[in-house]
Structures are given as structure tokens and as C-alpha cells.
Design an enzyme around this catalytic site. Structure first.
Site, PDB file in Angstrom:
ATOM      1  N   GLY A  46      13.056 -17.265-107.807  1.00  0.00           N
ATOM      2  CA  GLY A  46      12.068 -17.081-108.870  1.00  0.00           C
ATOM      3  C   GLY A  46      10.664 -17.446-108.401  1.00  0.00           C
ATOM      4  N   ASN A  69      22.964 -26.716-112.047  1.00  0.00           N
ATOM      5  CA  ASN A  69      21.752 -26.964-111.262  1.00  0.00           C
ATOM      6  C   ASN A  69      20.551 -27.109-112.168  1.00  0.00           C
ATOM      7  OD1 ASN A  69      19.431 -24.809-110.723  1.00  0.00           O
ATOM      8  ND2 ASN A  69      21.307 -23.663-111.204  1.00  0.00           N
ATOM      9  N   ALA A  70      19.648 -27.967-111.703  1.00  0.00           N
ATOM     10  CA  ALA A  70      18.339 -28.065-112.349  1.00  0.00           C
ATOM     11  C   ALA A  70      17.318 -28.176-111.222  1.00  0.00           C
ATOM     12  CB  ALA A  70      18.274 -29.277-113.274  1.00  0.00           C
ATOM     13  N   ILE A  71      17.269 -27.125-110.426  1.00  0.00           N
ATOM     14  CA  ILE A  71      16.356 -27.104-109.269  1.00  0.00           C
ATOM     15  C   ILE A  71      14.904 -27.175-109.773  1.00  0.00           C
ATOM     16  CG2 ILE A  71      15.599 -25.756-107.248  1.00  0.00           C
ATOM     17  CD1 ILE A  71      18.534 -26.673-107.041  1.00  0.00           C
ATOM     18  N   LEU A  73      13.093 -24.451-110.529  1.00  0.00           N
ATOM     19  CA  LEU A  73      12.373 -23.260-110.094  1.00  0.00           C
ATOM     20  C   LEU A  73      11.380 -23.535-108.961  1.00  0.00           C
ATOM     21  CD1 LEU A  73      11.989 -21.737-113.652  1.00  0.00           C
ATOM     22  CD2 LEU A  73      13.388 -20.796-111.821  1.00  0.00           C
ATOM     23  N   ASN A  99      11.991 -11.722-108.368  1.00  0.00           N
ATOM     24  CA  ASN A  99      12.310 -12.425-109.621  1.00  0.00           C
ATOM     25  C   ASN A  99      11.099 -13.274-109.984  1.00  0.00           C
ATOM     26  OD1 ASN A  99      13.274 -15.009-111.041  1.00  0.00           O
ATOM     27  ND2 ASN A  99      15.056 -13.698-111.228  1.00  0.00           N
ATOM     28  N   CYS A 129      12.700 -19.032-119.727  1.00  0.00           N
ATOM     29  CA  CYS A 129      11.692 -20.067-119.478  1.00  0.00           C
ATOM     30  C   CYS A 129      10.992 -20.421-120.776  1.00  0.00           C
ATOM     31  CB  CYS A 129      10.637 -19.547-118.505  1.00  0.00           C
ATOM     32  SG  CYS A 129      11.287 -19.350-116.879  1.00  0.00           S
ATOM     33  N   LYS A 164      15.978 -10.070-117.030  1.00  0.00           N
ATOM     34  CA  LYS A 164      17.174 -10.910-116.886  1.00  0.00           C
ATOM     35  C   LYS A 164      17.357 -11.749-118.139  1.00  0.00           C
ATOM     36  CE  LYS A 164      19.364 -14.133-113.696  1.00  0.00           C
ATOM     37  NZ  LYS A 164      19.300 -14.652-112.325  1.00  0.00           N
ATOM     38  N   GLY A 243      29.585 -15.708-111.923  1.00  0.00           N
ATOM     39  CA  GLY A 243      30.866 -16.106-111.352  1.00  0.00           C
ATOM     40  C   GLY A 243      31.560 -15.033-110.546  1.00  0.00           C
TER      41      GLY A 243
HETATM   42  C1  LIG Z   1      20.847 -23.064-107.383  1.00  0.00           C
HETATM   43  C2  LIG Z   1      20.521 -21.935-108.301  1.00  0.00           C
HETATM   44  C3  LIG Z   1      19.201 -21.507-108.435  1.00  0.00           C
HETATM   45  C4  LIG Z   1      18.884 -20.455-109.307  1.00  0.00           C
HETATM   46  N1  LIG Z   1      17.578 -20.028-109.400  1.00  0.00           N
HETATM   47  C5  LIG Z   1      17.281 -18.972-110.203  1.00  0.00           C
HETATM   48  C6  LIG Z   1      15.936 -18.480-110.282  1.00  0.00           C
HETATM   49  O1  LIG Z   1      15.029 -18.960-109.605  1.00  0.00           O
HETATM   50  N2  LIG Z   1      15.689 -17.438-111.139  1.00  0.00           N
HETATM   51  C7  LIG Z   1      16.685 -16.849-111.873  1.00  0.00           C
HETATM   52  O2  LIG Z   1      16.414 -15.912-112.637  1.00  0.00           O
HETATM   53  N3  LIG Z   1      17.962 -17.277-111.797  1.00  0.00           N
HETATM   54  C8  LIG Z   1      18.276 -18.323-110.983  1.00  0.00           C
HETATM   55  N4  LIG Z   1      19.576 -18.744-110.891  1.00  0.00           N
HETATM   56  C9  LIG Z   1      20.633 -18.058-111.682  1.00  0.00           C
HETATM   57  C10 LIG Z   1      21.432 -17.062-110.829  1.00  0.00           C
HETATM   58  O3  LIG Z   1      20.604 -16.048-110.306  1.00  0.00           O
HETATM   59  C11 LIG Z   1      22.572 -16.448-111.669  1.00  0.00           C
HETATM   60  O4  LIG Z   1      22.023 -15.761-112.776  1.00  0.00           O
HETATM   61  C12 LIG Z   1      23.556 -17.488-112.188  1.00  0.00           C
HETATM   62  O5  LIG Z   1      23.761 -18.506-111.227  1.00  0.00           O
HETATM   63  C13 LIG Z   1      24.904 -16.888-112.570  1.00  0.00           C
HETATM   64  O6  LIG Z   1      25.511 -16.250-111.486  1.00  0.00           O
HETATM   65  P1  LIG Z   1      26.619 -16.957-110.515  1.00  0.00           P
HETATM   66  O7  LIG Z   1      27.663 -17.558-111.434  1.00  0.00           O
HETATM   67  O8  LIG Z   1      27.114 -15.862-109.651  1.00  0.00           O
HETATM   68  O9  LIG Z   1      25.891 -18.020-109.758  1.00  0.00           O
HETATM   69  C14 LIG Z   1      19.913 -19.810-110.035  1.00  0.00           C
HETATM   70  C15 LIG Z   1      21.249 -20.242-109.893  1.00  0.00           C
HETATM   71  C16 LIG Z   1      21.563 -21.277-109.034  1.00  0.00           C
HETATM   72  C17 LIG Z   1      23.004 -21.695-108.891  1.00  0.00           C
END
Ligand SMILES: Cc1cc2nc3c(=O)[nH]c(=O)nc-3n(C[C@H](O)[C@H](O)[C@H](O)COP(=O)(O)O)c2cc1C
Length: 304
Positions: A46, A69-71, A73, A99, A129, A164, A243
Site C-alpha cells: 500500500g 497483522n497491524a503493520i 501500512l 495499491n 482506511c 479493494k 486464505g
Molecule cells: C502483512 C500484511 C500486510 C498487508 N498490507 C496490505 C496493504 O498494504 N494494503 C492492502 O490493501 N492490503 C494489505 N494486506 C491485506 C492482503 O492484501 C489481503 O487482502 C489479506 O491478507 C487477505 O488475503 P490472504 O488471506 O491471502 O492473506 C496485508 C496483509 C498482510 C498479511
């Protein structure tokens, strides 16, 4: 592999497997595992107007069949992305989906404006957001706000606009319809689901931010349900996320109505997951006598 090519409106992908935002860096990070250009597209981390350091640690915790996660962004900011990160992806000739996110409508618009003169063929608008000018409510939680930000970005970016969706809503089809009417070319869903894990000894949340976003296999049935519901409500293409790690997971999403899929958390478990899935999908279609992936899309037999 022509049985795998996909057209999301005006955006052509050689196959339907996309690296999900935030789990694939800016493309370079996974280059030791497989050629990035083997994927249908890469959704970047992102991007915000200014660089962000993200949240304090710990910001990731493993949970049953998933992770929170709570990175926060964390990212290099749009200028550094265009100058330092985009050239790598351009050199690989992979479809780039930038993104983007903001805390105000104006921020979203400004970032999209920066991307308009570049080679980036598509934006993925992360609307999960908080809108600081609307009391901190997420753009994606309110069909009106979601439509407004879509329309505003649409007016400054004339290539593919994917929006998204946040799953943290009561009725996703309502938001999906609002965003489609506002000019989105496609929808991607779902983003992470708000969640918490607690350390029972300290009685504190396991991640410093308190709450975070749940991803991984734990959210897949919810994501599949949401794709199936949204597919019945809108006409624009859907990209399924949540997933997905292997063939059968992906098939569920195609049958539910997704034309393409994104691989997120699975890459942390198996860095080759997305690459392998492209090959497995192709073999599956061939062995099943299915001429093209699109024959599967939306073939769900709802109970009558
Ligand atoms: C560590 C991490 C960072 C993420 N960062 C973003 C992000 O910056 N922008 C965003 O739209 N989604 C972000 N996501 C969400 C993923 O793109 C995805 O929508 C979500 O993890 C569900 O898919 P998954 O179960 O295959 O991981 C992040 C997910 C994870 C696990």
C-alpha cells in the site's frame, strides 16, 4: 498458457494469479524464489503520499489457521515508489497494480494523480482506511464515502481502477454496488478482518496496536461467501482474496464468481505458493478438459 489468460475489463493478465498487497513487497523481495513475471500481476505494498514507518512491534501474531497483522501500512511513499521501486517491476514486464491509500479523500486523489503519468496500468484502491475528516470511520464502511473516493480517484486516473473492499461491514453488496456505480472497473475482496489476540499472562493484546487484521485460511470461508454474494449484485469483474494457498482454494473462488485471485499470507508460509498455483491451475484445466478458466467462473449452484 492461453487457457489461463484473463481480461478484467480493459486490463489483460496472462493468468489469474496476483500477488496480494503487503505480502509481496515491491516485487523484488521474492526474486530469489521465482520469476515475478510468471504471475498475472503484482499488487504493490500500500502506497501513501508520504513515507510511513508503520506501527510499533510486535505487529504480527500467528493464530489458528491465520495471522493477525497491524503493520500500519509501512511504505516508502509514492515518490520513492515511482523513482526507486517501479523501474524494477517495469524491467520485469509484469502487470503492476499500485495499491494506494489515504486518510483523506484529497490524499487518495493526490497519489492517483502522481500515478497517472507513469506506466502503471492499474490502481487498487484500499478503502479500509479511516477518513480523518469524517470522524475516523473507514471509507469502506459506508457506501456513500466509498463511492465518493472511487469517483474522485476515477476523475484523475484514466486506466484500470480496482477497488479493494473491506469485509468489516454489514452488507458488502451495498458497498460493492455503490463503488461500481461510481466508476470502478473491478472489485477485489476481501481485505483483512479486524481481530484481536490476547496474552493471558500479561492480559495485554499480543500486538502493540491492540487490534489488527486477520488473514490466511481462517478467513477463506468468509471471503468465499462474500465473493459469491457480491457476484450476484454487480456486473464488473471480481478478484477474490482470502486464505488462498493451493488449487482447491482458488477453484472455490472462481466458482463463487471471481475472475482472478490474489495470494497473500500463503506466500509467508511457502514463498513459491503463487508461482506453483499458476502451474497447478493450468494442469487442472487441461486434465479436466476445461478449455478456458472462464468456463468455471460463477458456476456456483446455489441451493434453490
Ligand atoms: C502483512 C500484511 C500486510 C498487508 N498490507 C496490505 C496493504 O498494504 N494494503 C492492502 O490493501 N492490503 C494489505 N494486506 C491485506 C492482503 O492484501 C489481503 O487482502 C489479506 O491478507 C487477505 O488475503 P490472504 O488471506 O491471502 O492473506 C496485508 C496483509 C498482510 C498479511
Amino acid at each position: 498458457m492461453s487457457r489461463l489468460n484473463v481480461k478484467l475489463g480493459d486490463l489483460s493478465l496472462k493468468n489469474p494469479v496476483i500477488a496480494a498487497s503487503g505480502t509481496f513487497g515491491y516485487g523484488e523481495e521474492l526474486e530469489n524464489f521465482f520469476p515475478v513475471e510468471s504471475l498475472g500481476a503484482v499488487a504493490t505494498k500500500g502506497l501513501s503520499l508520504k513515507p510511513r514507518e508503520g506501527n510499533p512491534m510486535p505487529r504480527i501474531v500467528e493464530t489458528p489457521s491465520g495471522m493477525i497483522n497491524a503493520i500500519g501500512l509501512q511504505n516508502v511513499g509514492i515518490e520513492a515508489f515511482i523513482e526507486k521501486k517501479l523501474p524494477y517491476l517495469e524491467s520485469k514486464q509484469v502487470v503492476v497494480i499500485a495499491n494506494i491509500f489515504g486518510n483523506t479523500l484529497e490524499e487518495y486523489v493526490e497519489i492517483a494523480r502522481c500515478l497517472q503519468p507513469t506506466s502503471v496500468p492499474a490502481i487498487e484502491l484500499n478503502i479500509s482506511c479511516p477518513n480523518v475528516k469524517a470522524g475516523g470511520m473507514e471509507f469502506g464502511n459506508d457506501p456513500v464515502q466509498a463511492a465518493r473516493v472511487t469517483e474522485a480517484v476515477r476523475s484523475v486516473f484514466n486506466r484500470h481502477l480496482m477497488v479493494k473492499l473491506s469485509p468489516n461491514v454489514t452488507s458488502l453488496p451495498k458497498v460493492a454496488c455503490a463503488v461500481a456505480d461510481a466508476g470502478a472497473d473491478s472489485l477485489s475482496l476481501i481485505n483483512t478482518i479486524t481481530a484481536m489476540a490476547i496474552n493471558t499472562k500479561t492480559r495485554k493484546p499480543m500486538i502493540a496496536n491492540g487490534v489488527g487484521g486477520l488473514s490466511g485460511p481462517a478467513i477463506r470461508p468468509i471471503a468465499v461467501r462474500m465473493v459469491a454474494e457480491v457476484y450476484r449484485s454487480v456486473k464488473i469483474p471480481i478478484v477474490g482474496i482470502g486464505g488462498i494457498g493451493e488449487l482447491n482454494d482458488a477453484l472455490e473462488f472462481f466458482i463463487a464468481g471471481a475472475q482472478a485471485i490474489q495470494i497473500g499470507t500463503a506466500t509467508f508460509v511457502e514463498p513459491n505458493a503463487a508461482h506453483q498455483l499458476v502451474k497447478d491451475l493450468d494442469s487442472y484445466l487441461k486434465e479436466s478438459g476445461i478449455n478456458h478458466l472462464k468456463e468455471l467462473v460463477g458456476t456456483l449452484k446455489w441451493p434453490s
